[in-house]
Design a protein around this motif. Structure first.
Motif, PDB file in Angstrom:
ATOM      1  N   LEU A 513      12.273  53.418  80.184  1.00 46.79           N
ATOM      2  CA  LEU A 513      12.696  53.087  79.126  1.00 46.79           C
ATOM      3  C   LEU A 513      12.377  53.931  77.985  1.00 46.79           C
ATOM      4  CD1 LEU A 513      13.561  51.150  76.540  1.00 46.79           C
ATOM      5  CD2 LEU A 513      11.105  50.126  76.482  1.00 46.79           C
ATOM      6  N   TYR A 514      11.270  54.610  77.958  1.00 48.45           N
ATOM      7  CA  TYR A 514      10.971  55.649  77.027  1.00 48.45           C
ATOM      8  C   TYR A 514      11.847  56.982  77.279  1.00 48.45           C
ATOM      9  CZ  TYR A 514       7.060  53.190  75.090  1.00 48.45           C
ATOM     10  OH  TYR A 514       6.292  52.015  74.338  1.00 48.45           O
ATOM     11  N   TYR A 515      12.017  57.261  78.699  1.00 45.96           N
ATOM     12  CA  TYR A 515      12.769  58.465  79.102  1.00 45.96           C
ATOM     13  C   TYR A 515      14.372  58.140  78.565  1.00 45.96           C
ATOM     14  CZ  TYR A 515      13.592  62.826  81.228  1.00 45.96           C
ATOM     15  OH  TYR A 515      13.814  64.095  81.340  1.00 45.96           O
ATOM     16  N   GLU A 519      16.484  60.611  76.051  1.00 47.30           N
ATOM     17  CA  GLU A 519      17.907  61.269  76.361  1.00 47.30           C
ATOM     18  C   GLU A 519      18.647  60.951  75.226  1.00 47.30           C
ATOM     19  OE1 GLU A 519      18.299  63.211  78.613  1.00 47.30           O
ATOM     20  OE2 GLU A 519      17.450  62.889  80.232  1.00 47.30           O
ATOM     21  N   PHE A 520      18.434  60.002  74.560  1.00 49.31           N
ATOM     22  CA  PHE A 520      19.639  59.831  73.454  1.00 49.31           C
ATOM     23  C   PHE A 520      19.195  60.455  72.110  1.00 49.31           C
ATOM     24  CE2 PHE A 520      20.105  55.292  75.342  1.00 49.31           C
ATOM     25  CZ  PHE A 520      21.161  55.605  75.963  1.00 49.31           C
ATOM     26  N   TYR A 521      17.780  60.754  71.889  1.00 48.05           N
ATOM     27  CA  TYR A 521      17.208  61.567  70.953  1.00 48.05           C
ATOM     28  C   TYR A 521      17.777  63.112  71.228  1.00 48.05           C
ATOM     29  CZ  TYR A 521      14.740  58.374  68.075  1.00 48.05           C
ATOM     30  OH  TYR A 521      14.463  57.000  67.300  1.00 48.05           O
ATOM     31  N   ASP A 522      17.608  63.465  72.629  1.00 48.67           N
ATOM     32  CA  ASP A 522      18.113  64.831  72.863  1.00 48.67           C
ATOM     33  C   ASP A 522      19.521  65.026  72.687  1.00 48.67           C
ATOM     34  OD1 ASP A 522      17.435  67.269  74.331  1.00 48.67           O
ATOM     35  OD2 ASP A 522      18.045  66.413  76.047  1.00 48.67           O
ATOM     36  N   ALA A 523      20.183  63.991  72.749  1.00 50.16           N
ATOM     37  CA  ALA A 523      21.632  64.019  72.684  1.00 50.16           C
ATOM     38  C   ALA A 523      21.871  64.408  71.154  1.00 50.16           C
ATOM     39  CB  ALA A 523      22.566  62.771  72.825  1.00 50.16           C
ATOM     40  N   THR A 533      29.898  70.819  75.331  1.00 48.89           N
ATOM     41  CA  THR A 533      30.439  70.447  76.842  1.00 48.89           C
ATOM     42  C   THR A 533      29.683  71.432  77.957  1.00 48.89           C
ATOM     43  OG1 THR A 533      31.777  72.734  76.489  1.00 48.89           O
ATOM     44  CG2 THR A 533      32.959  70.383  75.999  1.00 48.89           C
ATOM     45  N   ASN A 534      28.672  71.928  77.319  1.00 54.02           N
ATOM     46  CA  ASN A 534      27.676  72.840  78.356  1.00 54.02           C
ATOM     47  C   ASN A 534      26.834  71.533  79.189  1.00 54.02           C
ATOM     48  OD1 ASN A 534      25.251  72.367  77.249  1.00 54.02           O
ATOM     49  ND2 ASN A 534      25.399  74.166  76.229  1.00 54.02           N
ATOM     50  N   ASN A 535      26.467  72.063  80.220  1.00 50.18           N
ATOM     51  CA  ASN A 535      25.785  70.997  81.281  1.00 50.18           C
ATOM     52  C   ASN A 535      24.412  70.129  80.422  1.00 50.18           C
ATOM     53  OD1 ASN A 535      25.417  69.834  83.878  1.00 50.18           O
ATOM     54  ND2 ASN A 535      23.562  70.879  84.198  1.00 50.18           N
ATOM     55  N   TYR A 536      24.061  70.971  79.545  1.00 50.14           N
ATOM     56  CA  TYR A 536      22.822  70.403  78.733  1.00 50.14           C
ATOM     57  C   TYR A 536      23.265  69.912  77.473  1.00 50.14           C
ATOM     58  CZ  TYR A 536      20.440  71.943  82.927  1.00 50.14           C
ATOM     59  OH  TYR A 536      20.221  72.369  84.162  1.00 50.14           O
ATOM     60  N   GLY A 537      24.550  69.681  77.110  1.00 47.13           N
ATOM     61  CA  GLY A 537      24.931  69.427  75.825  1.00 47.13           C
ATOM     62  C   GLY A 537      24.728  67.925  75.123  1.00 47.13           C
ATOM     63  N   ASN A 538      25.111  67.713  74.311  1.00 41.28           N
ATOM     64  CA  ASN A 538      24.941  66.332  73.724  1.00 41.28           C
ATOM     65  C   ASN A 538      25.577  65.207  74.226  1.00 41.28           C
ATOM     66  OD1 ASN A 538      27.279  67.239  72.626  1.00 41.28           O
ATOM     67  ND2 ASN A 538      27.135  65.902  70.696  1.00 41.28           N
ATOM     68  N   VAL A 539      26.617  65.290  74.932  1.00 42.20           N
ATOM     69  CA  VAL A 539      27.510  64.439  75.521  1.00 42.20           C
ATOM     70  C   VAL A 539      26.722  63.870  76.767  1.00 42.20           C
ATOM     71  CG1 VAL A 539      29.733  63.543  76.404  1.00 42.20           C
ATOM     72  CG2 VAL A 539      29.537  64.946  74.442  1.00 42.20           C
ATOM     73  N   HIS A 540      26.419  65.071  77.513  1.00 41.07           N
ATOM     74  CA  HIS A 540      25.811  65.043  78.823  1.00 41.07           C
ATOM     75  C   HIS A 540      24.380  64.275  78.731  1.00 41.07           C
ATOM     76  CE1 HIS A 540      24.904  65.924  83.208  1.00 41.07           C
ATOM     77  NE2 HIS A 540      23.978  66.467  82.745  1.00 41.07           N
ATOM     78  N   ALA A 541      23.640  64.623  77.740  1.00 37.57           N
ATOM     79  CA  ALA A 541      22.446  63.986  77.490  1.00 37.57           C
ATOM     80  C   ALA A 541      22.482  62.642  77.230  1.00 37.57           C
ATOM     81  CB  ALA A 541      21.507  64.641  76.364  1.00 37.57           C
ATOM     82  N   TRP A 542      23.446  62.027  76.465  1.00 35.77           N
ATOM     83  CA  TRP A 542      23.681  60.763  76.144  1.00 35.77           C
ATOM     84  C   TRP A 542      24.179  60.017  77.378  1.00 35.77           C
ATOM     85  CZ3 TRP A 542      23.233  58.595  71.284  1.00 35.77           C
ATOM     86  CH2 TRP A 542      23.714  57.455  71.267  1.00 35.77           C
ATOM     87  N   ASP A 543      25.167  60.514  78.157  1.00 35.77           N
ATOM     88  CA  ASP A 543      25.670  60.038  79.415  1.00 35.77           C
ATOM     89  C   ASP A 543      24.264  59.732  80.332  1.00 35.77           C
ATOM     90  OD1 ASP A 543      28.201  60.093  78.921  1.00 35.77           O
ATOM     91  OD2 ASP A 543      28.669  61.738  79.869  1.00 35.77           O
ATOM     92  N   GLU A 544      23.360  60.779  80.454  1.00 34.95           N
ATOM     93  CA  GLU A 544      22.230  60.637  81.350  1.00 34.95           C
ATOM     94  C   GLU A 544      21.422  59.369  80.815  1.00 34.95           C
ATOM     95  OE1 GLU A 544      19.818  64.145  80.968  1.00 34.95           O
ATOM     96  OE2 GLU A 544      21.498  65.558  81.994  1.00 34.95           O
ATOM     97  N   GLY A 545      21.438  59.249  79.539  1.00 36.60           N
ATOM     98  CA  GLY A 545      20.514  58.067  78.826  1.00 36.60           C
ATOM     99  C   GLY A 545      21.239  56.751  79.500  1.00 36.60           C
ATOM    100  N   VAL A 546      22.517  56.751  79.474  1.00 38.64           N
ATOM    101  CA  VAL A 546      23.240  55.580  79.943  1.00 38.64           C
ATOM    102  C   VAL A 546      23.143  55.179  81.469  1.00 38.64           C
ATOM    103  CG1 VAL A 546      25.408  54.287  80.265  1.00 38.64           C
ATOM    104  CG2 VAL A 546      24.726  55.808  78.066  1.00 38.64           C
TER     105      VAL A 546
END
Length: 761
Positions: A513-515, A519-523, A533-546
């Protein structure tokens, strides 16, 4: 047409006499001559069965039971013993072998391999085909893996070269797999090696008579040599990293064995030359061997597979596509093999079946869920976009992230069977989800323990709350590891179920849960034009959270997964809190969360970073709803006496422990009440009563951003026990209502912004 015949069996002997080239091109570092002679037992068994007389069949069974050619110091080695003697070797207090542990976890009897063989000998017409496959792929395969694991154990203890040390154990594994008479690239029934060669031609691999080794055997040989050479380089006990590397080789070998088992399953079903009786016997044998590995990957696919191959095998033909789909979607999990340094080519390892009459097309890893992807334009850039999961459409490639939930499945299955050793290994080292280098090659395994990163958890308010409350950013990892290791505070706890519940649920609904929140804050932090659009960009971090919230097993969002989305679906039924628009079993909180995820994603793609930040607050409030529901549910079960078991206490404490830092930030007194009553190790659980504990939770609701309407009413009742207390928003109003939420959350976020965490609003 039989695919194993006496002439084929005996041809291996004449071939050896003419060409004594050792089949494996493997030079053993110890004397395993006698071990390799188990293939002579196998040849004797099959030759006697082939003759057909009752006396010869009895002689075959005697060779299987008592041994004939492979001598030990004071007795004969037996193929039956590979099954019946395995339990005390592969499952000890201090060491457990994962392949065998998964069989036990899948409710296979300790001697299930022998039972498969005995079943064949009990038929009116004993089949050489079925006996050969049962002994080689059940008995010998299991014991070969035991020797590999034993080699790892020996070398980790510093015993690389004593009489029973790692080098010898590793060599024994190769001897059992290949046998003493096998010729390179030649089909046969006396060994696993020979059986793998026998079907390779049907998968477009080799001509079984041209002395060219089948691809699976070649990969196996490479791994056997790699392991042998690693052991040769050890002069003392190896460290944890070296042990992990050697175990990795052993488990890649097991993955290739599984690929060979699957090839034989396909062959047995597709080949018209296999008799009806043999087809039924072979499918049951092979499915029984494969099932534990599939069950460790996906419980629903495993159930489908078992139903149509083991429980009611008469339905194989009508359900073949479902069987293959269940297997193919889990190849990456079962066939954990590096090929050209990538872990994304398991379909090609199995290959496509073709006997000119019947075919079975190979799968394409790129088309297998969750790898399915499309190329889309995001903010003017062409990017790879993963398949929709649980109603959420990612805008980046997060397939490998989604697979981490299969680690959770494996951890839970192993721990549930009492194998905390391998559960801890999967937790610490990872199994299914991998990271890649820039060129797409394998880099390392993603693992859940790494989620307890101080450097990452320190960067957002809820992570800081975790540290403030427990005194460490890694507190949840410490608790999970202690439960898996059986150390303090679990040293005196002999209830394995309680340890499993606390380790698993604190991981699923606490650390994870905390991680997800991280990820959402990281986004938000990454929300700059350069990082869209880079691999560590905000959309990617948001997607990782989901993905870490839902996982790959969710697919259609029905609650079939292992993570927070699954919890939302389960608790919805307990609280009559479902979304009528999505059907009875659809959780309203999950539907709300998906809507929030999509809204936040849209803002990030548009570069509207400031608009995404308030959505994170709403997401956190929704995500903790099923965790609170779970804590209250088990508080009632224990407090009312309806189910005051160690399991219920453990589950309740895991839920509570996961979000106590957030509760304490709102009201320290409420947190103290919850701990005093719900702590698994409390001397008097629920001493203050269910009403008091429910009130303690509900006092913090407004501060946490939830209401009684969000939580719902627990709908469980049991005759003779008090009903669950009603939810009252008035409790939380005493703490200042929704204003507390603004003060706690907004203040923390503003502080984070001031500290430079959130770079652009």
């Amino acid at each position: 047409m039989k695919f194993v015949s006496a002439s084929l069996i005996l041809s291996s002997f004449s071939a050896v006499a003419a060409n004594p080239t050792y089949a494996t091109d493997y030079a053993a570092s110890s004397d395993v001559t006698e071990h390799g002679k188990v293939d002579l037992d196998m040849a004797s068994i099959l030759t006697n069965i082939e003759s057909g007389s009752s006396d010869d069949v009895a002689a075959a069974l005697a060779t299987y039971t008592d041994g004939e050619f492979s001598a030990k110091t004071s007795s004969m080695r037996t193929l039956k013993g590979f099954s019946t003697a395995i339990d005390g070797k592969a499952w000890t207090d201090n060491y457990k072998e994962m392949a065998y542990a998964l069989a036990k976890a899948s409710e296979h009897a300790t001697d299930y391999a022998d039972a498969l063989v005995q079943e064949q000998f009990a038929t009116s017409t004993v089949s050489t085909n079925a006996v050969a496959v049962a002994i080689n792929f059940a008995n010998t395969q299991m014991y070969t893996m035991h020797e590999l694991y034993d080699a790892v154990l020996d070398v980790s203890n510093g015993d690389a070269y004593d009489n029973d040390g790692a080098a010898k154990a590793w060599d024994e594994a190769v001897a059992f797999y290949a046998g003493s008479t096998q010729v390179k690239g030649v089909s046969g029934a006396n060994s696993m090696y020979g059986l793998i060669e026998s079907v390779s031609t049907y998968f477009g691999a080799t001509d079984p008579g041209n002395n060219v080794i089948a691809p699976i055997n070649q990969m196996l040989m490479d791994l056997f040599v790699e392991g042998r050479d690693k052991i040769a380089g050890y002069s003392a006990a190896i460290d944890a990293d070296e042990e992990t590397a050697l175990l990795g080789i052993a488990e890649e070998i097991h993955g290739l064995f599984t690929a060979a088992n699957i090839q034989w399953l396909i062959y047995s079903h597709k080949n018209a030359g296999v008799s009806t009786d043999d087809k039924a016997a072979l499918l049951k044998i092979l499915a029984t061997v494969i099932y534990p590995e599939l069950n460790a990957c996906n419980t629903n696919d495993a159930a489908t597979f078992k139903e149509h191959t083991i429980t009611t095998p008469s339905g194989v033909s009508d359900n073949w596509e479902s069987i293959m789909s269940a297997l193919q979607e889990n190849y990456h999990c079962m066939i954990r093999v590096k090929k050209t340094d990538k872990y994304h080519q398991s379909c090609s390892i199995v290959g496509a079946y073709d006997d000119t009459t019947n075919t079975q097309a190979t799968c394409d890893d790129a088309d297998i869920y969750p790898y399915e992807s499309t190329q889309e334009t995001v903010s003017g850039e062409t990017v790879t976009v993963s398949k929709e999961v649980a109603g959420y459409q990612p805008r980046s490639d997060v397939a490998k992230h989604a697979l981490l939930d299969k680690d959770m499945r494996r951890i839970g299955l192993l721990a549930g069977a009492g194998d905390f050793i391998n559960a801890k290994r999967v937790y610490s080292d990872g199994w299914n989800s991998w990271k890649t280098n820039d060129d797409g090659t394998f880099k390392s395994w993603r693992n859940y323990q790494a989620f307890a990163s101080s450097s990452k958890l320190a960067l957002f308010p809820e992570g800081q709350d975790l540290n403030d409350y427990y005194g460490s950013y890694t507190a949840l990892d410490t608790f999970i590891s202690a439960a898996l290791d059986g150390t303090t505070p679990f040293a005196a706890d002999t209830d394995a179920t309680a340890r499993k519940e606390m380790a698993g649920k604190t991981l699923q609904f606490g650390l994870n849960l905390y991680y997800v929140i991280r990820e959402f804050y990281d986004a938000i932090d990454d929300c700059t034009a350069e990082s869209l659009t880079n691999n560590y960009g905000n959309v990617h971090a948001w997607d990782e959270g989901v993905m870490f919230w839902a996982g790959s097993l969710e697919k259609d969002g029905s609650g079939s997964g292992e993570l927070l989305h699954m919890l939302g679906e389960k608790r919805a039924d307990n609280y009559d809190y479902t979304n009528a628009e999505h059907g009875k079993t659809a959780s309203t909180v999950n539907a709300d969360l998906v809507a929030l995820y999509l809204a936040g994603e849209a803002h990030l793609v548009a570069g509207e970073c400031g608009k995404a930040l308030p959505i994170v607050d709403d997401i956190i409030a929704k995500m903790i709803v099923p965790v609170i529901q779970g804590a209250q549910r088990y508080a009632w079960k224990v407090g009312s006496g309806a189910s005051a078991t160690a399991k219920s206490r453990a589950e309740g404490w895991a839920f509570a422990k996961s979000i106590l830092p957030m509760v304490a930030k709102c009201d320290a007194t409420s947190a103290e009440t919850i701990v005093a009553n719900m702590d698994y190790f409390a001397s008097e659980p629920m001493a203050d009563g269910t009403e008091a504990v429910f009130e303690a939770w509900q006092k913090t609701f407004a501060c946490l951003g939830v209401t009684c309407s969000d939580i719902g009413e627990l709908n469980e009742v049991k005759d003779g026990y008090p009903n669950p207390p009603a939810c009252k928003d008035t409790f939380s109003e005493d703490l200042g209502g929704s204003a507390a939420t603004v003060g706690v959350r907004a203040g923390a976020v503003i502080a984070a912004i001031a500290g430079g965490f959130i770079m652009m609003l």
